[in-house]
Scaffold this motif. Structure first.
Motif, mmCIF file in Angstrom:
data_model
loop_
_atom_site.group_PDB
_atom_site.id
_atom_site.type_symbol
_atom_site.label_atom_id
_atom_site.label_comp_id
_atom_site.label_asym_id
_atom_site.label_seq_id
_atom_site.Cartn_x
_atom_site.Cartn_y
_atom_site.Cartn_z
ATOM 1 N N GLU A 1 -2.074 -60.775 -97.466
ATOM 2 C CA GLU A 1 -2.706 -61.322 -96.333
ATOM 3 C C GLU A 1 -2.515 -60.866 -94.805
ATOM 4 O O GLU A 1 -2.452 -61.668 -94.070
ATOM 5 C CB GLU A 1 -2.586 -62.949 -96.351
ATOM 6 C CG GLU A 1 -2.819 -63.624 -97.713
ATOM 7 C CD GLU A 1 -2.896 -65.156 -97.654
ATOM 8 O OE1 GLU A 1 -3.804 -65.467 -96.852
ATOM 9 O OE2 GLU A 1 -2.328 -65.701 -98.590
ATOM 10 N N THR B 1 1.020 -63.881 -104.168
ATOM 11 C CA THR B 1 2.080 -63.303 -103.415
ATOM 12 C C THR B 1 3.154 -62.931 -104.386
ATOM 13 O O THR B 1 3.908 -61.931 -103.944
ATOM 14 C CB THR B 1 2.376 -64.107 -102.077
ATOM 15 O OG1 THR B 1 1.364 -64.115 -101.171
ATOM 16 C CG2 THR B 1 3.628 -63.429 -101.732
ATOM 17 N N HIS C 1 -6.832 -64.935 -99.893
ATOM 18 C CA HIS C 1 -7.488 -66.117 -100.092
ATOM 19 C C HIS C 1 -8.876 -66.366 -99.927
ATOM 20 O O HIS C 1 -9.384 -67.200 -100.209
ATOM 21 C CB HIS C 1 -6.816 -67.319 -99.578
ATOM 22 C CG HIS C 1 -6.772 -67.541 -98.246
ATOM 23 N ND1 HIS C 1 -6.099 -66.813 -97.207
ATOM 24 C CD2 HIS C 1 -7.786 -68.342 -97.479
ATOM 25 C CE1 HIS C 1 -6.360 -67.147 -96.083
ATOM 26 N NE2 HIS C 1 -7.750 -67.904 -96.108
ATOM 27 N N SER D 1 -4.386 -71.536 -103.475
ATOM 28 C CA SER D 1 -2.902 -71.630 -103.165
ATOM 29 C C SER D 1 -2.156 -71.978 -104.284
ATOM 30 O O SER D 1 -2.891 -72.935 -105.196
ATOM 31 C CB SER D 1 -2.550 -72.573 -102.210
ATOM 32 O OG SER D 1 -3.201 -72.332 -100.988
ATOM 33 N N GLY D 2 -0.974 -71.571 -104.765
ATOM 34 C CA GLY D 2 -0.100 -71.660 -105.989
ATOM 35 C C GLY D 2 -0.474 -71.071 -107.110
ATOM 36 O O GLY D 2 -0.034 -71.149 -108.289
ATOM 37 N N CYS D 3 -1.426 -69.922 -106.808
ATOM 38 C CA CYS D 3 -1.735 -69.231 -108.169
ATOM 39 C C CYS D 3 -1.011 -68.103 -108.324
ATOM 40 O O CYS D 3 -1.281 -67.356 -109.452
ATOM 41 C CB CYS D 3 -3.447 -68.648 -107.934
ATOM 42 S SG CYS D 3 -3.505 -67.415 -106.681
#
Length: 352
Positions: A161, A42, A194, A37-39
């Motif tokens: 996703e 999206t 993810h 998350s946060g990479c």
């Protein structure tokens, strides 16, 4: 082809979501963005269809910068699939699928006919066309979402996703369906997940991103598993990356024994502790143990030469004999992979 040239997304508060991302998503292939998350997975995806605009750098679609294309026009030429499908609740399924053709000015009859064809192509009963989204299961809604993205036959498909909100069985079926469709349609697909297992299964190439939107590694799944670029990638892949590598090793060379198979009703003796009982068509029925010859024990199968060594190993673990039953495409037993044969194959895989 989709090309990222030193693309950065920086927000007004100074947060950098994507940092100088440079990569190519080849035409007709699936490129998967994966990471914690946060990479910026999206964010990177949405910059392709300009739902988010890049701060610096360029994104090119077949050599044309997307920043120079009117966003609505750009988006009508790119399929987009999101979590939980994002269907219009007040529209029937057939009209949900025909959304983009309607926007492009297609004749209503033609748009609906295309929608009906796509409904079948994604594996859904045409009878569902007249229902509303709330009347479909989550998996069915996701298939409709894929059909809607394909309705105007776009060359590019973005998938954010799309299968994460469904249960594991449905998710596996949807992944298989996507691979089947891709084998027919050859779209340029950028897929965000993810889940590293999903990335490895679907991707022709996998882009591993780390927090801050930096590209840690871009490689095909086999290379990614065997040659992680650094400690971050190695840790993200997990401790079982060696097991995942077995997905890319064929069972074609796996040594099989054909003398462990007996017909149903066999009541003779054998020096072997375990014998595989098959029916009149050669399909396996179960393992017969010398300790309890009157009972048939569970068995696991793999398709010889088609399935991977991971499938063969899984089949062996499902069987009390410790052996995997090799079958052909019609489910008929062609031999047995013993523990010794599996050990030899695993040793060769480790050496290779």
């Amino acid at each position: 082809m989709i090309t990222f040239e030193s693309v950065t997304k920086r927000y007004p508060d100074g947060t950098v979501a994507v940092d100088r991302l440079t990569l190519e998503a080849p035409t007709g292939r699936i490129t998967v963005f994966v990471g914690p998350s946060g990479c910026g997975k999206t964010t990177s995806l949405r910059m392709i269809n300009r739902m988010i605009d890049a701060t610096e750098g360029r994104i090119l679609l077949d050599g044309v910068p997307v920043q120079g294309i009117d966003p609505p026009t750009l988006r009508r030429g790119i399929g987009y699939v999101i979590q939980q499908a994002g269907l219009f609740p007040h529209r029937k399924i057939v009209d949900n699928i025909a959304t983009v053709p309607y926007l492009l000015g297609w004749d209503r009859k033609k748009a609906r006919a295309t929608a009906m064809e796509l409904l079948e192509r994604v594996g859904l009963d045409p009878a569902l066309a007249g229902r509303y989204p709330f009347q479909l299961s989550g998996g069915q809604q996701q298939r409709v979402g894929v059909a809607r993205a394909l309705a105007a036959d776009p060359p590019v498909l973005l998938m954010d996703e799309p299968f994460s909100a469904v249960d594991p069985i449905v998710r596996t079926n949807l992944q298989d369906e996507l691979l089947r469709l891709q084998s027919e349609l050859n779209k340029t697909i950028v897929f965000v997940t993810h889940d590293i297992d999903e990335a490895i299964k679907l991707g022709d190439q996998v882009a591993v991103l780390q927090v801050g939107g930096r590209l840690a590694q871009l490689a095909d799944p086999k290379t990614l598993l065997s040659e992680p670029a650094d400690d971050f990638v190695r840790e993200f892949l997990g401790q079982d990356r060696g097991i995942r590598r077995l997905r890319f090793i064929s069972t074609a060379g796996l040594r099989l024994r054909t003398d462990l198979t007996v017909a149903e009703g066999f009541d003779g003796s054998s020096p072997e502790r375990w014998l595989l009982v098959v029916d009149g068509d050669g399909r396996p029925l179960g393992w017969r143990s010398s300790d309890r010859p009157e009972e048939l024990e569970p068995f696991g199968t793999f398709v010889h030469g088609t399935d991977s060594m991971r499938a063969a190993l899984d089949a062996a673990l499902l069987s009390p004999s410790g052996c995997a039953v090799a079958v052909d495409e019609r489910g008929r037993a062609v031999g047995v992979a013993t523990r010794q044969a599996l050990d030899e194959a695993l040793a060769e895989a480790a050496d290779g």
